[in-house]
Design an enzyme around this catalytic site. Structure first.
Site, PDB file in Angstrom:
ATOM      1  CG  HIS A 170       0.147  -6.313 -27.890  1.00 28.24           C
ATOM      2  ND1 HIS A 170      -0.641  -5.941 -28.954  1.00 28.24           N
ATOM      3  CD2 HIS A 170      -0.062  -7.647 -27.725  1.00 28.24           C
ATOM      4  CE1 HIS A 170      -1.301  -6.987 -29.412  1.00 28.24           C
ATOM      5  NE2 HIS A 170      -0.971  -8.046 -28.681  1.00 28.24           N
ATOM      6  CD1 TRP A 209      10.140   5.110   6.010  1.00 29.20           C
ATOM      7  CD2 TRP A 209       8.329   6.200   5.287  1.00 29.20           C
ATOM      8  NE1 TRP A 209      10.018   4.858   4.666  1.00 29.20           N
ATOM      9  CE2 TRP A 209       8.920   5.517   4.193  1.00 29.20           C
ATOM     10  CE3 TRP A 209       7.179   6.947   5.064  1.00 29.20           C
ATOM     11  CZ2 TRP A 209       8.393   5.564   2.906  1.00 29.20           C
ATOM     12  CZ3 TRP A 209       6.661   7.010   3.788  1.00 29.20           C
ATOM     13  CH2 TRP A 209       7.258   6.319   2.723  1.00 29.20           C
ATOM     14  CG  ASN A 230       3.462   6.058  14.378  1.00 27.69           C
ATOM     15  OD1 ASN A 230       4.493   6.710  14.487  1.00 27.69           O
ATOM     16  ND2 ASN A 230       3.408   4.764  14.661  1.00 27.69           N
ATOM     17  N   GLY A 231       1.193   8.818  11.640  1.00 29.69           N
ATOM     18  CA  GLY A 231       0.050   9.229  10.849  1.00 29.69           C
ATOM     19  C   GLY A 231       0.305  10.539  10.143  1.00 29.69           C
ATOM     20  CD  GLU A 238       9.104  -5.137  -2.267  1.00 27.90           C
ATOM     21  OE1 GLU A 238       8.193  -4.616  -1.606  1.00 27.90           O
ATOM     22  OE2 GLU A 238       9.336  -6.368  -2.257  1.00 27.90           O
ATOM     23  CE  LYS A 270       6.741  -7.179   6.791  1.00 25.34           C
ATOM     24  NZ  LYS A 270       7.026  -8.009   5.607  1.00 25.34           N
ATOM     25  CB  CYS A 309       6.387   6.429  12.253  1.00 26.08           C
ATOM     26  SG  CYS A 309       6.571   7.601  10.893  1.00 26.08           S
ATOM     27  NE  ARG A 323       5.754   0.235  12.810  1.00 25.55           N
ATOM     28  CZ  ARG A 323       4.476  -0.124  12.864  1.00 25.55           C
ATOM     29  NH1 ARG A 323       4.160  -1.360  13.222  1.00 25.55           N
ATOM     30  NH2 ARG A 323       3.515   0.724  12.576  1.00 25.55           N
ATOM     31  CE  LYS A 359       8.606 -10.075  -1.901  1.00 20.84           C
ATOM     32  NZ  LYS A 359       7.700  -8.983  -2.301  1.00 20.84           N
ATOM     33  CD  GLU A 412       5.423 -10.872  -4.402  1.00 19.65           C
ATOM     34  OE1 GLU A 412       6.068 -10.877  -3.333  1.00 19.65           O
ATOM     35  OE2 GLU A 412       4.629  -9.953  -4.712  1.00 19.65           O
TER      36      GLU A 412
END
Length: 634
Positions: A530, A75, A100-101, A514, A629, A2, A27, A511, A507
């Site tokens: 396996h 958010w 925020n939090g 995401e 973010k 947020c 964010r 990406k 990575e």
């Protein structure tokens, strides 16, 4: 996550608040709102679902005048995305706040407040805070005292901005576990969760510490610490330009940041290399002695930063000979640890405010680690301020939620750490790497030192050449864009790698998932038998990271297993690798490089692949759904 913006000034603050919210869009958020104390007394509030542009349109239809106000991008955590759950929240039309939090004891407080007659209009944990402040105000306390009394009852994390119609001359802020910065202007003050929000109005900032409460008036700022003592916090000037968060010629921030990587890597290296090696003082005072005495390394991080740490483990154990443990911060903080003697504790974070990584650092400082080192992109962040040693990555602002240049500069920073440890602990390296074999000529000490110096000089030259090497890899953009067309209709994808290439495959998979929303997983190529081999068919693209190293022949055998089962291979291979393109096999040739910097070089085409697939699919590249973010809560 947020975003918070607040202002108390001699001019209308609505434009300042709105521009601040625009600058915090990166964010991640699902709703936006602002509240302003209007000249005739009442609080004017607007809240909208969706983008800040929707809030801006609403503000044009219903302007809010005033010189004191707060704003927020939310958010969703407690309660679905909706106008009712959007901030700011209000109590009895008198006071308003943004938060925020997460308030962990909100259910207990809600029951108490409901019994006392408070009416709740949202599903959020935040609303209990504004009702608690209102009760303190009604009991006769002023706004600052009311906030201080309230936070004493809160469990969890918070950054707060609070206004009240009875106190139109002040804005009160508080923080615990969530970042909050004060912007200092000329007879005006601002608050924000990020300096980027305030760059159009000031470049002077004060960073609140854990437990701080601040009272902002137009001509006065007072701060109290967690013990209730009035304190002064240092004033810092930011060198970040106000226009640094603009896209320029690029279609998306992510695209811009991918192409900024050669410059970002050059900035990370600047002033940190000599002809003999990496300068230990780049990490801080006493770094040379600390690194010389280090006997083990623990790396803790989240997401993309965790992948950087996994690459570093290969580097540190092979080049230095020290044991290196890499952990996900959210797991590390909730288990018992065994701390090897003389251990260096390394945290990695782009923002320096990642909640789990910060919590892990605080645990480590109480657990007997020899010292702590932060690798971070934000010099004013909590992680930097609370660590013993620091290496700033200098990536510059990264606006796209999917990290690109932050990752590559973290890799460079970790390589600098590795080479510094290797130079300061030659006995370890010599004992493990230079043992003579039967029939070999035994080298004299002078010859051994000469070999080490030659090797160090070669490594430094590789680092110096890295920006130019990344420029050459970026020239593959058109080729990768064409390749992306083969992924648009796919729903799943496997990424394979061996050795240092395995974390790079991880990575690459991250990406792709995401920003394109294609389900992607990464495996060490040797693990195919396996389990993952059961997934292989003509509809499952398999992306392979294939540098020209000692594991190449093993990798080729693994790829034959895929071909034999009709899998579609997309291989990113060094120019020197003898792969043949044919039915079911597409080769993308990456410029020849060296084992040491392979992870950096092979990262770039995987970023480009994810970007171009997402563009073709029409997803929100810079702000992918459900993601933020800066993850400042658990």
């Amino acid at each position: 996550m947020c975003g918070i913006v607040g202002a108390i000034a001699h001019r209308p603050v609505s434009p300042i608040l709105l521009e601040g919210l625009r600058r915090l869009e990166y964010r991640g958020y699902d709703s936006a709102g602002l509240a302003v104390i209007q000249p005739d007394g009442p609080i004017g509030r607007l809240r909208t679902l969706g983008k800040v542009s929707t809030l801006s349109a609403a503000l044009e239809e219903q302007p809010l005048a005033g010189t004191l106000g707060i704003a927020h991008t939310r958010w969703a955590t407690h309660g679905e995305p909706s106008t009712q759950n959007a901030h700011p929240h209000m109590a009895r039309e008198r006071c308003a706040l943004v938060h925020n939090g997460i308030i962990e004891n909100h259910e207990v407080l809600r029951r108490e407040q409901t019994a006392a007659g408070h009416r709740f209009t949202s599903q959020t944990d935040t609303e209990v805070v504004v009702h608690a402040i209102y009760d303190q105000l009604e009991a006769g306390r002023d706004l600052t005292e009311a906030v201080r009394e309230t936070i004493a009852r809160l469990d969890g994390a918070y950054a707060l901005g609070v206004i009240d119609t009875h106190y139109p001359d002040r804005l009160v802020a508080a923080r615990q576990g969530s970042p909050l910065v004060i912007g200092v202007g000329f007879q005006e003050y601002f608050i924000a969760s990020d300096v980027f929000a305030l760059l159009p109005v000031t470049n002077r900032f004060i960073f609140l510490e854990e437990g701080d409460v601040a009272e902002l008036r137009r001509d006065q700022l007072r701060i109290w610490n967690a013990q209730g003592e009035q304190v002064e916090r240092p004033l810092r000037e930011s060198s970040v330009a106000a226009d640094s968060a603009e896209r320029g010629q690029y279609r998306h921030f992510m695209q811009k940041e991918i192409f900024e990587q050669p410059r970002a890597v050059a900035d990370t290296l600047e002033g940190r290399l000599s002809s003999e090696g990496v300068l230990p003082e780049a990490f801080g005072v006493d770094a040379e002695q600390i690194f010389t005495e280090a006997q083990a390394v623990t790396i803790v991080a989240c997401g993309t930063s965790y992948h950087a740490g996994l690459v570093a483990r290969y580097w540190i154990e092979s080049l230095v000979g020290l044991p290196c443990n890499v952990e996900v911060a959210s797991e590390y903080r909730y288990r018992k640890h065994v701390v090897p003697p003389g251990s260096l504790f390394v945290t990695i974070s782009q923002s320096g405010e990642t909640a789990d990584t910060l919590a892990a650092l605080r645990i480590a400082k109480e657990s007997g680690y020899a010292t702590t080192l932060a690798i971070c992109n934000v010099p004013e962040s909590s992680l930097v301020r609370e660590s013993d040693l620091v290496l700033l990555t200098r990536a510059g602002p990264e606006i796209g939620v999917a990290s690109t240049k932050a990752f590559t500069t973290q890799l460079v920073a970790l390589l600098l750490l590795t080479l510094t440890l290797a130079r300061l602990q030659p006995a370890i390296q010599g004992d493990q790497a230079d043992q003579p074999r039967p029939g070999d000529d035994v080298k004299r000490p002078d010859d051994k030192r000469s070999d080490e110096q030659a090797r160090a000089a070669q490594q430094i030259e590789l680092l110096r050449s890295l920006p130019a090497q990344l420029e050459r890899v970026l020239a593959l953009d058109d080729q990768v864009a064409a390749l992306a067309e083969q992924f648009v209709e796919k729903h799943h994808c496997l990424f394979l790698g061996r050795g240092e290439a395995y974390p790079i495959a991880m990575e690459g998979a991250l990406k792709l998932k995401e920003i394109s929303y294609i389900h992607a997983e990464a495996y060490p190529a040797g693990e195919l038998k396996h389990g993952p081999l059961a997934l292989i068919d003509e509809d499952m693209p398999v992306v392979v990271v294939a540098p020209n190293n000692a594991l190449l022949e093993k990798l080729k055998s693994n790829l034959e297993e895929v071909r034999a089962r009709g899998g579609q291979l997309f291989v990113f291979a060094d120019n020197q690798v003898a792969f043949q393109q044919g039915p079911g096999v597409t080769i993308i040739r990456v410029p020849e490089t060296d084992d040491l910097i392979d992870p950096l070089v092979f990262t770039i085409p995987l970023q480009l692949l994810a970007y171009h697939v997402a563009v073709l699919k029409g997803t929100d590249v810079d702000q992918p759904r459900n993601l933020a973010k800066s993850v400042t809560v658990e």
